[in-house]
Design a protein around this motif. Structure first.
Motif, short mmCIF file in Angstrom:
data_model
loop_
_atom_site.label_atom_id
_atom_site.label_comp_id
_atom_site.label_asym_id
_atom_site.label_seq_id
_atom_site.Cartn_x
_atom_site.Cartn_y
_atom_site.Cartn_z
N THR A 153 -3.00 1.16 -3.86
CA THR A 153 -2.73 -0.19 -3.58
C THR A 153 -2.66 -1.13 -5.00
N ASN A 154 -2.07 -2.18 -4.58
CA ASN A 154 -2.24 -3.20 -5.88
C ASN A 154 -3.51 -4.22 -6.79
N ALA A 155 -3.63 -3.63 -7.90
CA ALA A 155 -5.39 -4.03 -8.56
C ALA A 155 -5.31 -5.96 -8.15
N MET A 156 -6.02 -5.79 -9.28
CA MET A 156 -5.97 -7.84 -9.13
C MET A 156 -5.40 -8.72 -10.51
N ASN B 6 0.77 -1.35 -0.13
CA ASN B 6 0.04 -0.10 0.40
C ASN B 6 0.93 0.75 0.23
N ARG B 7 0.57 2.37 -0.66
CA ARG B 7 1.49 3.11 -0.92
C ARG B 7 0.40 4.60 -0.60
#
Length: 330
Positions: A268-271, A259-260
């Motif tokens: 955050t990162n995607a799926m 998380n940034r």
């Protein structure tokens, strides 16, 4: 070392070819495909040979096992041909889109006594394994409510949908199998409803691309499954088992867990972009299990009977989808 022949050199056949060639306990002996060019391409890539016919493979006593990864309409016939040869069989799902044809093929395999496994590979996802272990250990108490999501990133080609058997038999069937395997319970009835929201041509297939399924289980518990062919954010799969004592969940998986934080936003990162990126490792794990079972003289799982059970549920769900009525599962 176990000597394997691969039957089928399309997309999923290429996936299996990579895994066969990389496995330390396997001799990737040969490949066959009705399209000789595709078979020869795999043979060149993985330094194996392209067989000229199915009979050539089945009559070769040096080949211990066949992996059936050909088109769906050939699975049943190949199972019936391979089983009497005494070779172990790993077969892509489904056995056949017609349950009666699938049952006939299953009887031939069962009568032969050869080790046989249907590659319902989502059973080999670590999250799903942990979920099943928790339920089997009694962690949730009595299973009361199961919720599942199966959401894909894009609509398959209409030509594919026309021969796929429909969303229940093609997409949701994996979750029918997982439901039984994780819960340890049998569904007794099913109600399904759906719509063609992505493309009006889906309705002419005839099929749906967005659906919801409710199943009643043998202990009175309920399962809800939502399925979409096209979502706007990647590939999304989730399973939740709620019981009398607690709840366990195989959660939605992102491509990473960083998380940034900044003054303007949190990101955050995607799926995963597609279903294959999410579950590709399960094909390797399924093959590992099959080889281990052969080495130890055990029957591999999921069995042909497991494959049939998932298909019977899918058949009942398809009937419910078309009639708008609940259907008893036979």
């Amino acid at each position: 070392m176990i000597s394997f022949a691969l039957l089928g050199a399309g997309f999923i056949g290429q996936v299996h070819a990579r895994n066969l060639a990389a496995h330390p306990g396997i001799n990737f002996a040969c490949v066959f495909d009705a399209d000789a060019f595709r078979a020869n391409e795999i043979a060149r890539t993985y330094e194996t040979t392209a067989a000229s016919s199915i009979d050539e493979i089945l009559c070769d006593s040096s080949i211990d096992a066949v992996l059936i990864a050909s088109s769906t309409n050939t699975h049943a016939d190949l199972l019936k041909q391979a089983a009497p040869s005494g070779k172990a069989i790993l077969c892509e799902k489904p056995i056949d889109l017609n349950v009666t044809v699938a049952e006939e093929a299953a009887r031939v395999v069962q009568d032969s006594g050869v080790p046989a496994m249907i590659d319902l590979n989502r059973r080999f996802d670590p999250s799903n394994i942990a979920l099943r272990d928790a339920v089997a250990a009694g962690e949730v108490g009595s299973v009361e409510l199961v919720q599942m999501s199966s959401r894909g990133p894009s609509l398959p080609p209409i030509d594919y949908l026309k021969v796929s058997g429909g969303q229940m038999r093609d997409q949701v069937v994996h979750f029918f199998d997982l439901l039984c395997w994780i819960s340890g319970l049998e569904p007794v009835s099913v109600y399904a409803t759906g719509s063609a929201l992505v493309d009006p041509e889906v309705k002419n297939a005839p099929d749906v691309d967005t659906s919801a399924v409710i199943l009643m289980l043998s202990n009175g518990a309920i399962c809800q499954i939502d399925a979409q062919r096209r979502i706007g954010y990647g590939y999304d799969e989730r399973i939740e088992v709620n019981g009398s004592a607690s709840m366990v969940e195989a959660a939605r998986q992102r491509t990473g867990w960083v998380n940034r934080y900044s003054a303007e936003k949190i990101s955050t990162n995607a799926m995963h972009p597609g279903w294959f990126e999410r579950i590709a490792p399960t094909y390797r794990s399924a093959l590992d299990h099959f080889v281990e079972a052969m080495t130890n003289g055990e029957q591999p799982s999921p069995s042909v009977e497991d494959g049939l059970r998932a298909q019977r549920i899918a058949e009942a769900a398809t009937e419910s989808l078309h009639t708008g009525l609940p259907v008893q599962i036979k």
